[in-house]
Design a protein around this motif. Sequence first.
Motif, short mmCIF file in Angstrom:
data_model
loop_
_atom_site.label_atom_id
_atom_site.label_comp_id
_atom_site.label_asym_id
_atom_site.label_seq_id
_atom_site.Cartn_x
_atom_site.Cartn_y
_atom_site.Cartn_z
N PHE A 1 0.83 -1.20 0.00
CA PHE A 1 0.00 0.00 0.00
C PHE A 1 0.87 1.26 0.00
O PHE A 1 0.67 2.17 -0.80
N VAL B 1 -9.53 6.76 3.02
CA VAL B 1 -8.85 5.65 3.70
C VAL B 1 -8.80 5.86 5.21
O VAL B 1 -9.15 4.95 5.98
N LEU C 1 -10.75 3.29 7.64
CA LEU C 1 -9.96 2.36 8.46
C LEU C 1 -10.14 2.62 9.95
O LEU C 1 -9.90 1.74 10.77
N ALA D 1 -3.00 3.39 7.79
CA ALA D 1 -2.62 2.00 7.47
C ALA D 1 -1.57 1.45 8.43
O ALA D 1 -1.46 0.23 8.59
N LEU E 1 -8.01 -2.61 1.97
CA LEU E 1 -6.67 -2.10 1.68
C LEU E 1 -6.09 -2.74 0.41
O LEU E 1 -5.39 -2.08 -0.36
#
Length: 193
Positions: free
Chosen positions: A7, A51, A55, A91, A114
């Motif tokens: 990622f 994101v 997340l 992440a 992801l």
Amino acid sequence: MDLVTAFHRSLDGFTTRVAQVEESQWGAPTPCEEWDVRTLVNHVVSETLWVSPLLSGATIAEVGDRFDGDQLGDDPAASARSAASAASSAADEAGVLDRTTHLSFGDTPSEEYLNQITADLAIHSWDLAVATGEDPVLDPEVVDKVGDWFQEREQLYRDSGAIGPRAPVPSDAGRQDRLLGAFGRNPDWSPDV
């Protein structure tokens, strides 16, 4: 290669290519027929902005329309870097891959989400590169990671309309060209064709 590393590398590849776009290229065509370069970059930056909240457990409704419209402003490269920084931090949080992400089509393991974003970043990095004459070679380890993940999802993506028909590639094509073909991209695309 682990997923979080893939990622990060996909994010880096995309933001590096955005920084190389020249002022005269923002209206150039891309392999995504409906999108010029600016529209493509705005799409990816907007997706990258999602994101962090997703997340972190936010729902689509909680995020709302915050990332609709133009997310690039007067400095697309800075906007891309800012979005990438927030997404990278999210992440890197402990246990992130064990969470559930609340997507528009239902709750999804964060690991799957992801993977989806990593694939989108990689493919759109290639789109941007060929549209602007940058280096189109993707990180080979990312290509392997995305290719392995996508094998069993290709038909699902195609059936849902997320990608177009498989593009023909020679049987002896390299892994990157095979991946591009699976995502409906002609590996030989250029703005002049």
